[in-house]
Design an enzyme around this catalytic site. Structure first.
Site, PDB file in Angstrom:
ATOM      1  N   GLU A   1      58.481  23.575  32.367  1.00  0.00           N
ATOM      2  CA  GLU A   1      57.343  24.155  31.642  1.00  0.00           C
ATOM      3  C   GLU A   1      56.753  25.357  32.363  1.00  0.00           C
ATOM      4  O   GLU A   1      56.230  26.281  31.731  1.00  0.00           O
ATOM      5  CB  GLU A   1      56.254  23.092  31.428  1.00  0.00           C
ATOM      6  CG  GLU A   1      56.661  21.961  30.495  1.00  0.00           C
ATOM      7  CD  GLU A   1      57.552  20.922  31.159  1.00  0.00           C
ATOM      8  OE1 GLU A   1      57.670  20.940  32.410  1.00  0.00           O
ATOM      9  OE2 GLU A   1      58.146  20.093  30.450  1.00  0.00           O
TER      10      GLU A   1
ATOM     11  N   PHE B   1      51.942  18.584  29.209  1.00  0.00           N
ATOM     12  CA  PHE B   1      52.712  19.406  30.149  1.00  0.00           C
ATOM     13  C   PHE B   1      52.179  20.834  30.202  1.00  0.00           C
ATOM     14  O   PHE B   1      52.123  21.446  31.268  1.00  0.00           O
ATOM     15  CB  PHE B   1      54.198  19.387  29.778  1.00  0.00           C
ATOM     16  CG  PHE B   1      54.738  17.981  29.660  1.00  0.00           C
ATOM     17  CD1 PHE B   1      54.450  17.039  30.629  1.00  0.00           C
ATOM     18  CD2 PHE B   1      55.506  17.593  28.578  1.00  0.00           C
ATOM     19  CE1 PHE B   1      54.916  15.734  30.529  1.00  0.00           C
ATOM     20  CE2 PHE B   1      55.987  16.291  28.460  1.00  0.00           C
ATOM     21  CZ  PHE B   1      55.690  15.362  29.442  1.00  0.00           C
TER      22      PHE B   1
END
Lengths: 282, 348
Positions: B92, B117
């Site tokens: 991410e 995330f």
């Protein structure tokens, strides 16, 4: 600035590196401190980048046909300003404003402040991932320009660096050239003791990169490495690991106890400039 | 409490005696359970389908995901425009940086992952890579608030609190399929970084029954009422409308002001509605009581000296929430329509 090095009267790369170091020392004197040891150490890499490899137009720093140069290590801003002044992107008379209130040359490099500063670095480990995105974007546009990302060995501690390294290889970013300044020093001390990142070349190789490791204070070696990185036909991202000597060019600082944020006394700046001048033609 | 020695949060079968022991307990089911109640109208993949439409004449729009294309409906975009779809892997931080790089080159990335995330793991990269430079990146995240029964690892109960602190970031929390579709168009037309909460899969369809159109930065009064003003975002607007129906049967008139743009708030509309005399203000959100729409509204009212007779929040507790089936959890934490109606009645 294309084909600049073919100009017969162009200063040598050694002379460019000297002037970058001189600009950096003059800025350091304004603040009385700063990341001067890093700037002196990386000056040869910047001279080779800006006066041998990069395509850009000083009067139009955001010309779409430029090669992108990202300063991931925002702390090295003093070094990049010194190069941008030498490249004619920042006027020399701004040098005295370094790190002062409302200056375009803040202590840590930010895109919103300075012409020619492509990104806001400083949150270490940020540059390589942005370079991946720019590389993807340039490919998408059908551009043949390169993205250079200048980072430090300290940034190799950061996880996102390796996410980006894997990603660049996955996307076969042959337009991405990463320059790692290995001066073996980070905030809390020697890199080997803080978090050892060696062996570097096998790591990058295992991540799918074309790897070169050179003496980052040897301009001849740097020119060869930049040329090889640019000429490579294989669609791999390229890394040039540059071993540099902190405070290079000012002998009494080179031998000073190594420090991330080197202390230079008020009276020493003039001496440092003299020492640099003494080595100018060496 | 030493978690390694218990007490465990779950209840062993031989101990669980609540309810009818012959009836099976509700199961957590899929990672992303539908929010639709039985028989409710739904619309499939409103975000993905809207993005396909938006991108038709906008070749600079690209889709990027961190191994969650299928779970954020971005795969719909990827099927339509395979060469504009970037699978960035389960990374991410790199996803956000690469999106920043793409935006530097003039593209408009729609990036997707789960809200946990983006908010917890990738915050610095959104802050310094994207928002600080004002880059045109749209961060669209599934599983906002309590929309999965997988427990705290997947429940983004504090994403609004986290992102509200980020300067220059626009935050959108649409209610239903219609809202999500219209918000996608509006977000694409907006120049600047946006965080949008996503409902994906078969998303309830509610707002088509109202005179409503999503406008970025605007709150809309969906129904009026003299006793209570509910200010809500996300699917809690749907729950508020349901609760208002239930309360009407009890003679309580509830107004519902839908405020899907959480930042910047539509201050003028909120101040106007909250300033009407005699109405309790209830802020309802699919988020922790800490740092979300509720505190944003409370701060606004205090700063502007607008003092309703009472102020309450229908929101999740400041806690790591349980795992379980969504209907169970929504009831347990007070964000089901029934629980909300009960709370409001108790506050009157």
């Amino acid at each position: 600035m294309e084909a600049r090095t073919t100009l017969a009267n162009a200063p040598s790369l050694q002379e460019r590196a000297y002037r970058i170091r001189r600009n950096a020392l003059r800025m350091g004197e304004v603040q009385g401190q700063g990341y001067i040891a890093q700037a002196l150490g990386v000056a040869d890499v910047l001279a080779t980048a800006y006066f041998h490899a990069l395509r850009y137009r000083p009067e139009d720093p955001y010309w779409d046909g430029r090669d992108r140069f990202l300063l991931s290590i925002g702390h090295y801003a003093i070094a990049l300003y010194a190069a941008l002044i030498e490249a004619g992107i920042i006027p020399e008379n701004e040098l005295n404003s370094y790190g002062s209130d409302d200056s375009r040359l803040p202590m840590s490099g930010m895109a919103a402040y300075t012409p020619g500063m492509e990104i806001s670095g400083g949150s270490l480990g940020i540059g390589l991932g942005i370079a991946v995105g720019m590389g993807l974007g340039l490919k998408r546009k059908g551009s043949d320009r390169f993205v250079y990302n200048l980072m430090s060995d300290g940034e190799l501690d950061e996880g996102p660096t390796w996410e980006a390294a894997m990603s660049a290889s996955h996307w076969q970013l042959g337009n991405l050239i990463c320059l790692v300044d290995v001066n073996r020093m980070q905030a809390d001390g020697a890199s080997a003791g803080v978090l050892n990142s060696e062996p570097l070349a096998p790591k990058w190789d295992a991540f799918g990169w074309h790897v070169q490791r050179v003496d980052g204070n040897d301009i001849g070696a740097l020119v060869q490495a930049f040329d090889a990185a640019r000429a490579l036909a294989e669609p791999k991202p390229r890394v040039i690991i540059c071993d540099t000597r902190m405070a290079k060019g000012v002998p009494f600082l080179e031998t000073r106890e190594k420090s991330h944020f080197m202390r230079v006394e008020r009276n020493e700046w003039a001496q440092a400039l003299e020492a640099l001048d003494a080595g100018r033609t060496a | 409490m030493n978690r390694k020695r218990g007490p465990w949060r779950g209840i062993a079968p031989q101990v669980a005696q609540s309810g009818d022991p012959t009836q099976p307990r509700l199961t957590t089911s899929a990672m992303i359970a539908s929010l639709a109640s039985e028989g409710q109208r739904t619309s499939p993949a409103p975000f993905g389908r809207a993005l396909v439409e938006v991108a038709r004449n906008r070749p600079e729009i690209v889709g990027m995901t961190a191994d969650l294309g299928k779970y954020t409906d971005l795969h719909v975009f990827g099927r339509e425009y395979p060469d504009r779809y970037y699978q960035m892997g389960m990374a991410e931080q790199n996803l956000m940086l690469a999106a920043a790089g793409m935006a530097h080159e003039g593209f408009v990335p729609f990036v997707t992952t789960y809200a946990v995330f983006a908010s917890r793991r990738a915050y610095d990269f959104i802050s310094q890579g994207i928002a600080e430079e004002g880059l045109n990146v749209k961060i669209c995240c599934a599983l906002p608030g309590l929309t999965t029964g997988y427990g705290p690892s997947h429940q983004a109960t504090e994403d609004l609190a986290i992102f509200r602190g980020m300067p220059d970031l626009t935050i959108v929390d649409p209610c239903d399929a219609l809202d999500t579709e219209q918000a996608t168009h509006a977000v694409a037309a907006h120049d600047g970084p946006v965080y949008m909460r996503l409902l994906r899969g078969n998303v309830p369809l509610v707002l088509d029954e109202y005179d409503y159109k999503f406008e970025l930065g605007r709150a809309k009064l969906l129904r009026d009422g003299a006793d209570v003003l509910v200010i809500s975002a996300g699917f809690m607007t749907m729950r508020a409308l349901e609760a208002a129906d239930r309360l009407r049967a009890d003679g309580v008139a509830v107004a519902v002001l839908h405020s899907p743009t959480v930042k910047p708030l539509d201050e003028a509309t909120i101040l106007r509605e909250a300033g009407r005399t005699g109405r309790m203000v209830v802020v309802a959100e699919n988020h922790s009581v800490v740092g979300g729409l509720g505190e944003a509204v409370a701060g606004l009212l205090m700063r502007r000296n607008v003092r309703p007779p009472a102020f309450q929040q229908v929101a999740l507790p400041d806690a790591f929430l349980d795992a379980g089936a969504l209907p169970t959890l929504h009831e347990r934490y007070g964000i089901s329509a029934e629980a909300m109606a009960r709370s409001i009645k108790g506050w009157l």
